[in-house]
Structures are given as C-alpha cells and as structure tokens.
Write an enzyme that holds these catalytic residues in place. Structure first.
Site, mmCIF file in Angstrom:
data_model
loop_
_atom_site.group_PDB
_atom_site.id
_atom_site.type_symbol
_atom_site.label_atom_id
_atom_site.label_comp_id
_atom_site.label_asym_id
_atom_site.label_seq_id
_atom_site.Cartn_x
_atom_site.Cartn_y
_atom_site.Cartn_z
ATOM 1 N N ASP A 196 28.057 28.574 83.855
ATOM 2 C CA ASP A 196 27.798 29.732 83.003
ATOM 3 C C ASP A 196 26.377 30.192 83.320
ATOM 4 O O ASP A 196 25.393 29.546 82.942
ATOM 5 C CB ASP A 196 27.969 29.335 81.526
ATOM 6 N N TYR A 209 26.885 27.012 74.387
ATOM 7 C CA TYR A 209 27.105 28.006 73.334
ATOM 8 C C TYR A 209 28.155 27.480 72.345
ATOM 9 O O TYR A 209 29.181 26.938 72.767
ATOM 10 C CB TYR A 209 27.528 29.336 73.962
ATOM 11 N N LYS A 222 24.970 40.015 77.619
ATOM 12 C CA LYS A 222 23.565 39.639 77.631
ATOM 13 C C LYS A 222 22.803 40.390 78.730
ATOM 14 O O LYS A 222 22.816 41.596 78.744
ATOM 15 C CB LYS A 222 23.467 38.107 77.782
ATOM 16 N N ARG A 235 45.489 47.450 82.302
ATOM 17 C CA ARG A 235 45.339 46.006 82.062
ATOM 18 C C ARG A 235 45.356 45.228 83.379
ATOM 19 O O ARG A 235 44.767 44.157 83.493
ATOM 20 C CB ARG A 235 46.467 45.491 81.148
HETATM 21 N N1 LCS Z 1 28.009 31.938 77.329
HETATM 22 C C1 LCS Z 1 26.765 31.937 76.829
HETATM 23 C C2 LCS Z 1 25.691 31.161 77.524
HETATM 24 C C3 LCS Z 1 26.478 32.642 75.661
HETATM 25 O O1 LCS Z 1 25.227 32.616 75.196
HETATM 26 C C4 LCS Z 1 27.516 33.351 75.004
HETATM 27 C C5 LCS Z 1 27.272 34.114 73.759
HETATM 28 C C6 LCS Z 1 28.808 33.316 75.560
HETATM 29 C C7 LCS Z 1 29.005 32.619 76.725
HETATM 30 C C8 LCS Z 1 29.944 34.068 74.941
HETATM 31 O O2 LCS Z 1 29.834 35.416 75.280
HETATM 32 P P1 LCS Z 1 30.383 36.635 74.381
HETATM 33 O O3 LCS Z 1 31.839 36.368 74.161
HETATM 34 O O4 LCS Z 1 29.624 36.647 73.119
HETATM 35 O O5 LCS Z 1 30.165 37.822 75.249
HETATM 36 N N2 LCS Z 1 26.064 33.797 73.133
HETATM 37 C C9 LCS Z 1 25.616 34.278 72.025
HETATM 38 C C10 LCS Z 1 24.387 33.886 71.448
HETATM 39 O O6 LCS Z 1 23.661 33.012 71.860
HETATM 40 N N3 LCS Z 1 24.159 34.621 70.380
HETATM 41 O O7 LCS Z 1 25.206 35.462 70.099
HETATM 42 C C11 LCS Z 1 26.203 35.315 71.141
#
Ligand code: LCS
Length: 396
Positions: A186, A114, A211, A61
């Site tokens: 971001d 998001y 992503k 951790r």
């Molecule tokens: N930032 C952006 C720009 C995102 O598109 C997402 C998730 C996150 C942060 C959060 O990341 P995660 O915890 O899911 O790894 N976006 C998503 C979307 O547009 N569709 O499904 C998840």
C-alpha cells in the site's frame, strides 16, 4: 507507454503527459466520457468486443476511456503493466484479496495498518475462510515465522498508517517469492513520486487515491497497479464482477490531480521535515515519528528506499491524550479532520478516529498509543503551519 512519454523522461514530465492520447477534436485533456454504455458499429463488432478480439468500450463498469486514461497514467508512474481504477482505496484492497485468495488460504498483514484494512481482513475475509496473521513487517524474522505453505499474500503499508513504520520492500519480496507468496504494498503515503515498490520486487501496488495522488480532498478513489500483465485479465474480470469501479468524473479529477503530483510531493516533504524537526525540539512533545528524522528507527532504510519522507507526521505529547485534545481544539489553520494527502493541512487522533475500528489489542501491539496525534502536512507556507501548531501547543 503512451505516445507522449517514455521510460527515460523525468517524473514531472510523466505526471503531466502520462495517459494522454489523441481524442476526437484534439483536446489536450482526456474528455469526460460521462456515458454508461457505448454504441457498437454493428452486431459483429459487438460480438468481437465481448470476445476480446477488438479493443474498445462496451459498458462503463467494464472499461471507459476517461477511466482508462487515468489508469494508464498511474500504471506508467508506478512502472506497472496495468492498473485498475476503483471506487475507493478499500474497494481496491478488497479487489486484491477477492482476486488472489480462496477458502483455506492465509495472508500476512502489517500490524500498523489503516483501521478499515485490518477490519476487512478480520471481519470480512475470515467469513470466506481466509485467515490473517498480523506482524511487524519492519522485522523480517516476524514475517518468516508467520509464513506458511498456504500464505498467498504479504500485505503492508510503508510507511505505515499512522506509526510511519518503514518496511524493507526488497527484503520482503525476496523472502515472499521463496514461498510463492505475492507482495502487495500500500503505497498511499509515498505516491509513485517518492517510492516505486514494483521496482523493488513487489508484485502489486495499491493506493487510496483519495490521498496524495488526487491531492485535493475532493475525491474518494483507489487503484490496483499490477507488475505482471498476466495478472490483468483475472483482476479486470473480478473488478467487473464486484463492480466497485471508479466513475468517469472522479477518474478525470484524479488524472487532473496527477499533473501536479511531483511538485506537490516536493512541498509536502519540505514542509513536513521542517515541522517534524520543530516538533522534535518542542518541550511539550515526547516523541515524533517521521521517516526522514534521524531518530526514526528505519531512517537509513527510508533514505535508501524512498525519495522523501512524505507528508504525514505522528507524534506523542508529554501530557498524553488530554494534551492532544487541547492541541486539536486550539490549533489554527490546521483543520480537525481525518484523511490525508490533500493540499490543506489536517490534524486528527488515530486511536479515537481513523483507527478506532481496529481491534484494541492489535492497536496497542502496533504502537498506536492513545496519546498519538497525526498530522497531514499540506502545501501552505511552513511558517504559518508552525504558527498554527504553536497556538495549540501553548494552551497545553
Ligand atoms: N490505505 C491507506 C494507507 C489509507 O490511509 C486509507 C484511508 C485506505 C487505504 C483506504 O482508502 P479509502 O477507501 O478511504 O480511499 N485512510 C484514511 C485515513 O487515514 N483517514 O481517513 C481515511
């Protein structure tokens, strides 16, 4: 910098070699150190490690060599001092706000964001006495009007999910720093291949590595990249206390994905521009949002700030949401699923899916209309992708 790469090398070289060190037996890939804990040589070494007098590993951790290799690779690609791997993009975002804000503080956040990020600010951070103001960060006046003495963070996505609105990182950083606020970008939609916010004045970059960075739709992960080494100890300590860390196997997969990041991003951009152009000329399409289309409101800024338009396109159909449903239910090759940035192409509906949790008023203000459809363009052959879309469009 690792021993294999330096600042003058190209991005593909960096993608292949960043974060790689020498390991026992000479593997060319960092081994998966699938262990929760690490044996000390003796009691004295254990004490030195805990005091921070010696670099090493104690407990996964806190730090793990497989995770550290991936963290070093991403820090290097973004031009940051350090990075911290997290269990998801949301864990990375939470880590930033928990580290930098306290009760009585204020944050500014982009309106088009998001859904879970806006919900985190409105539903979780408010419980700890931190207030948020949502503004259109593509308009510097809106940011200036929202700034307060206690503003600690300006947080935005550029391009933003799902409207693809582009904000001027350098301009925002100049303004934020006059007020002593930190700028957090971001960078999920661009990856460090297409945009390097730290070079433009941002203090922190965050990614959902779920992503493009991982790129194969088989991992959920996030990362916080810090420009200043001074920020690192407090961030690492908070990460250790919250415990939302990435595990060694996922770190290994992400690091593996990074090797092809540069060539994948090129293909995502190439395919997306062709598809956006095709959609813009289509009689059933009302409006297309893609940063590298001339019709995009921040087209010039996109060219100046980024090396490509990325792999996400949003568009509105003339028939609104009903037409969108017909499209989503009849496309071929494109899979109806949320998330983005993988090698396979996906289609989804923000208002009822990724941004459904968002405050309804904020969603409308952010321009996330009920008829908006979002594409994540993969690396398949573009003619097949256009054919697949046409199968749905002709049913409308
Ligand atoms: N930032 C952006 C720009 C995102 O598109 C997402 C998730 C996150 C942060 C959060 O990341 P995660 O915890 O899911 O790894 N976006 C998503 C979307 O547009 N569709 O499904 C998840």
């Amino acid at each position: 910098m690792t021993m294999e790469t330096d600042d003058n090398m190209g991005l593909s070289t960096k993608c292949v070699h960043s974060g790689i060190k020498d390991y026992e037996f000479g593997p060319v890939i960092p081994p998966i150190y699938q262990t929760s804990t690490f044996k000390f040589k003796d009691a004295e070494q254990g004490a030195r490690l805990f005091k921070g007098e010696e670099h090493g590993y104690i407990y996964t951790r806190m730090l793990n060599p497989t995770v550290e290799a991936m963290e070093n690779a991403i820090a290097e690609l973004e031009g940051g001092a350090y990075s911290i791997g997290c269990a998801s993009g949301m864990a990375a975002i939470a880590l930033i706000f928990f580290t930098l804000t306290k009760s009585g503080d204020h944050v500014i956040c982009g309106k088009s964001i998001y859904g879970a990020t806006s919900s985190f600010l409105l539903q979780t951070l408010t419980k700890f006495g931190v207030e948020s103001t949502f503004v259109d960060t593509s308009n510097i006046n809106e940011i200036e009007n929202a700034l307060r003495e206690n503003t600690k963070i300006i947080f935005f996505e550029t391009p933003a999910n799902p409207t693809l609105t582009v904000s001027d990182i350098q301009q925002i950083a100049n303004l934020a720093h006059l007020y002593g606020a930190k700028v957090v970008v971001d960078n999920t939609f661009m990856s460090p291949i297409l945009q390097r916010p730290l070079e433009l004045g941002a203090d922190i970059v965050v990614h959902s590595m779920t992503k493009f960075i991982n790129g194969h739709a088989d991992v959920v992960a996030g990362i916080v990249v810090l420009k200043n080494a001074d920020d690192y100890p407090t961030f690492r300590k908070m990460s250790n206390l919250i415990g939302g860390v990435i595990d060694p196997f996922n770190a290994f997969l992400v690091h593996r994905g990074v090797k092809t990041l540069e060539i994948r991003m090129k293909k995502h951009c190439e395919n997306s521009l062709k598809i956006a152009t095709y959609l813009e000329a289509h009689p059933k399409v009302e409006r297309v949002f893609y940063p590298y289309l001339r019709s995009h409101p921040q087209y010039e800024l996109s060219l100046a700030q980024t090396k490509g338009g990325g792999g996400v396109i949003s568009f509105e159909l003339k028939g609104g949401f009903e037409a969108g449903k017909t499209l989503m239910n009849n496309v071929k090759i494109w899979q109806l699923a949320v998330s983005l940035g993988g090698v396979e192409s996906l289609i989804q509906h923000p208002a009822s899916m990724t941004h459904a949790s968002m405050d309804e008023e904020l969603r409308a203000e952010a321009g996330i209309k009920d008829g908006l459809v979002r594409l994540s363009v993969g690396i398949e052959d573009v003619d097949d992708l256009i054919w697949g879309l046409e199968q749905g469009l002709k049913r409308i």
